[in-house]
Structure formats: structure tokens, C-alpha cells
Design a protein around this motif. Structure first.
Motif, PDB file in Angstrom:
ATOM      1  N   GLU A 199       6.112  16.038 -38.438  1.00 22.57           N
ATOM      2  CA  GLU A 199       7.066  17.522 -38.582  1.00 22.57           C
ATOM      3  C   GLU A 199       6.216  18.455 -39.296  1.00 22.57           C
ATOM      4  OE1 GLU A 199      11.352  14.994 -39.101  1.00 22.57           O
ATOM      5  OE2 GLU A 199      10.415  16.320 -40.824  1.00 22.57           O
ATOM      6  N   ASN A 200       4.911  18.211 -39.404  1.00 23.79           N
ATOM      7  CA  ASN A 200       3.995  19.378 -40.115  1.00 23.79           C
ATOM      8  C   ASN A 200       4.308  19.936 -41.329  1.00 23.79           C
ATOM      9  OD1 ASN A 200       1.666  21.010 -39.799  1.00 23.79           O
ATOM     10  ND2 ASN A 200       2.961  22.769 -38.826  1.00 23.79           N
ATOM     11  N   VAL A 201       4.920  18.915 -42.079  1.00 24.51           N
ATOM     12  CA  VAL A 201       5.239  19.236 -43.513  1.00 24.51           C
ATOM     13  C   VAL A 201       4.174  19.237 -44.533  1.00 24.51           C
ATOM     14  CG1 VAL A 201       6.834  18.484 -45.687  1.00 24.51           C
ATOM     15  CG2 VAL A 201       7.882  18.652 -43.182  1.00 24.51           C
TER      16      VAL A 201
ATOM     17  N   ALA B  88      -2.274  18.230 -46.563  1.00 24.22           N
ATOM     18  CA  ALA B  88      -2.779  19.505 -47.091  1.00 24.22           C
ATOM     19  C   ALA B  88      -2.921  20.563 -45.893  1.00 24.22           C
ATOM     20  CB  ALA B  88      -4.076  19.220 -47.786  1.00 24.22           C
ATOM     21  N   GLU B  89      -3.512  19.841 -44.788  1.00 22.09           N
ATOM     22  CA  GLU B  89      -3.734  21.009 -43.781  1.00 22.09           C
ATOM     23  C   GLU B  89      -2.597  21.236 -42.660  1.00 22.09           C
ATOM     24  OE1 GLU B  89      -7.025  20.684 -45.540  1.00 22.09           O
ATOM     25  OE2 GLU B  89      -6.784  21.957 -43.600  1.00 22.09           O
ATOM     26  N   ASN B  90      -1.310  20.685 -43.142  1.00 26.15           N
ATOM     27  CA  ASN B  90      -0.066  21.039 -42.304  1.00 26.15           C
ATOM     28  C   ASN B  90       0.128  22.410 -42.872  1.00 26.15           C
ATOM     29  OD1 ASN B  90      -0.347  18.341 -41.341  1.00 26.15           O
ATOM     30  ND2 ASN B  90       1.461  17.527 -42.451  1.00 26.15           N
ATOM     31  N   THR B  91       0.990  23.142 -41.476  1.00 23.56           N
ATOM     32  CA  THR B  91       1.390  24.551 -41.962  1.00 23.56           C
ATOM     33  C   THR B  91       2.806  24.668 -41.765  1.00 23.56           C
ATOM     34  OG1 THR B  91       1.131  24.777 -39.411  1.00 23.56           O
ATOM     35  CG2 THR B  91      -0.860  25.171 -40.866  1.00 23.56           C
ATOM     36  N   GLY B  92       3.634  23.842 -41.804  1.00 16.37           N
ATOM     37  CA  GLY B  92       5.008  23.793 -41.722  1.00 16.37           C
ATOM     38  C   GLY B  92       5.746  24.021 -43.085  1.00 16.37           C
TER      39      GLY B  92
END
Ligand SMILES: CCc1cc(N2CCCCCC2)n2ncc(-c3ccc(F)cc3)c2n1
Length: 259
Positions: free
Chosen positions: A116-118, A145-149
Motif C-alpha cells: 500500500e506504499n505506506v 523508507a522509499e514509499n511515498t504514500g
């Protein structure tokens, strides 16, 4: 004044109340940052003649459900008060159990959070956390860390007064080094010395279980936050309760001290 704190009630809607749906809230502003004091886990267990730990475990399942909905709704950040500096006073057996919950949550749900890009973060004093807890949390922070959600920010061994005094100590150190002049100290500058440096202040604070107090939580950051209190116990807090809180947030005219 009695209406100063409007409680979120899960009773049959009367003429004054209204039960909202997810569709109702999609037309209005979704709070960019929601903070939740997840209260009522022990009472939930007591009401069922279960050990307190059963309430914490059920509360962990609510964390997953509410995180999933917040992510779907486009909430930017969700800060959850999972363990306060005062919680160390609880019986050792309960503290030891609580300190295992991050590992259990992440082992079970990290793949879903990544899907879920959390982005997982924590705020609080890490020094006192058991190594096994810290290892699990730091792994999740690295892997997302790289997720943008949605930013899922757990307050772990967190206390606002400790956060503020530590920020003052750091600011004084910088001033002594000549890096900061007293006349340059503004609210914006001081906010960068707090653990929420990269987060906007919460727009909506939710507290469950009927308690109406802040319990040393984000005292600086909540200056202009809308508060929404509900008698619902955290393990019983459902998606509809979050939708109700957001709907009532949308009904309020935030003035940030203006007219
Ligand atoms: C360390 C205390 C604690 C208590 C707790 N409870 C118990 C109290 C409140 C209700 C929710 C369930 N949860 N639920 C998730 C976490 C968690 C923390 C960090 C992380 F990276 C991933 C998950 C958690 N942590």
C-alpha cells in the motif's frame, strides 16, 4: 460550553446527529495529518473478562484496519500513540507483552503496508526500547523508507514534555555554538527541534474510550488541531468511526485563531 468537546457517539442518529458514509466525506477536505490516542484496550478486555493483553492484541488489529482506510482516503500522515513514557509504570508482564506487539504487527502486516506504499516511522526515545523491538521497527523503517504514500508514525516511548525539553536543550547547544541567535528563534525554527520535524501539525486528533485529556501527547503540535472524542473503545473502533470523525472535522470551520 458543554458542547465544547463534541463526542463522537455511535448511537442511532437523531435530528442533531448524522451517520456519514465514505462517499459523503470524499467531497470535502481529508485531514492531511490525523493523530490518534488509542485508548480503551484494557477496558475492552475487562468487559469480556479477558486479560488486558487480549485488549492490546485486538487493538493491534484495529491499527491495521484504520491504517488501511486512512491510506485509501488519501490521508498524508497517521500518528498513533502506541506507548507513552508513563507506560513503563505498568506491570512488567504487560510492558513485555506490549514490546512484542511491533514485531507481531510488522511480521504479519509489513508486506501489506509495502503493497500500500505506506512509510513506517517512529517518534520517541528509542534508548529504552528492547533490542528486539527496535530491530523490528528499524527494519520496517528501512524497508518502507522509499514509499511515498501514507506516513504511519508510531509514537513509541514518547512523551511531549520530554520532547520539548530535549528540543530546548538542542537549541541552547546550537545557540552556544553561535549557530542560532536568540532573535532568530521563532515557532517555525523551534518546531524543527522536535521529533515531528518533517511532519505538518495534526489537523485532527481522535481519542477513544471517553477520556478527554491529552496525556502528554504532542502538546506543541496540537495548538490548532481539531479534537474529536468518542466513547468507543479502541478495539471496537471501526472504519465508520473514522469516517464520522472526518465528516465532523469537515463540518468545523478552522480559524487558526482568526475570526
Ligand atoms: C510498543 C507498543 C505498541 C502497542 C500496540 N498496541 C497496544 C496499545 C494500543 C493499541 C494498539 C495495539 N501496538 N500496535 C501496533 C504497534 C506498532 C508499533 C510500532 C510499529 F513499528 C509497528 C506496530 C504497537 N506498539
Amino acid at each position: 460550553m458543554l458542547n465544547f468537546f463534541k463526542r463522537g457517539r455511535r448511537t442511532e442518529p437523531s435530528s442533531a446527529d448524522h451517520t456519514y458514509t465514505q462517499t459523503d466525506i470524499m467531497g470535502g477536505p481529508i485531514p492531511p495529518h490525523i493523530a490518534i490516542i488509542m485508548d480503551g484496550n484494557g477496558r475492552w478486555a475487562k468487559n469480556r473478562a479477558l486479560p488486558r493483553m487480549a485488549g492490546h492484541h485486538e487493538g493491534m488489529k484495529t491499527v491495521r484496519k484504520i491504517t488501511k482506510l486512512a491510506s485509501e482516503l488519501g490521508v498524508g500522515a497517521l500518528t498513533l500513540y502506541a506507548f507513552s513514557t508513563e507506560n513503563w509504570k505498568r506491570p512488567k508482564i504487560e510492558v513485555d507483552y506490549l514490546m512484542k506487539l511491533p514485531e507481531e504487527f510488522l511480521t504479519t502486516f509489513l508486506p501489506e503496508l509495502i503493497e500500500e506504499n505506506v512509510q513506517v516511522r517512529i517518534m520517541g526515545d528509542k534508548e529504552r526500547l528492547p533490542k528486539h523491538t527496535l530491530n523490528a521497527v528499524e527494519r520496517a523503517i528501512r524497508e518502507t523508507a522509499e514509499n511515498t504514500g501514507l506516513i504511519l508514525n508510531f509514537a513509541l516511548n514518547y512523551g511531549s514534555r520530554t520532547e520539548i525539553t530535549a528540543g530546548i536543550q538542542k537549541l541552547v547547544e546550537d545557540a552556544k555554538k553561535g549557530w542560532v541567535n536568540p532573535e532568530d528563534i521563532t515557532e517555525e525554527l523551534f518546531s524543527t527541534y522536535l521529533m515531528t520535524d518533517s511532519l505538518p501539525d495534526p489537523d485532527l486528533l481522535i481519542r477513544t474510550s471517553g477520556e478527554i485529556r491529552l496525556s502528554n501527547f504532542m502538546l506543541w503540535q496540537l495548538a490548532y488541531t481539531e479534537f474529536w472524542f468518542t466513547d468507543v473503545l479502541w478495539p471496537d473502533f471501526k472504519e465508520g468511526d473514522l469516517i464520522q470523525a472526518i465528516a465532523e472535522y469537515q463540518q468545523r470551520g478552522r480559524r487558526f485563531g482568526g475570526v
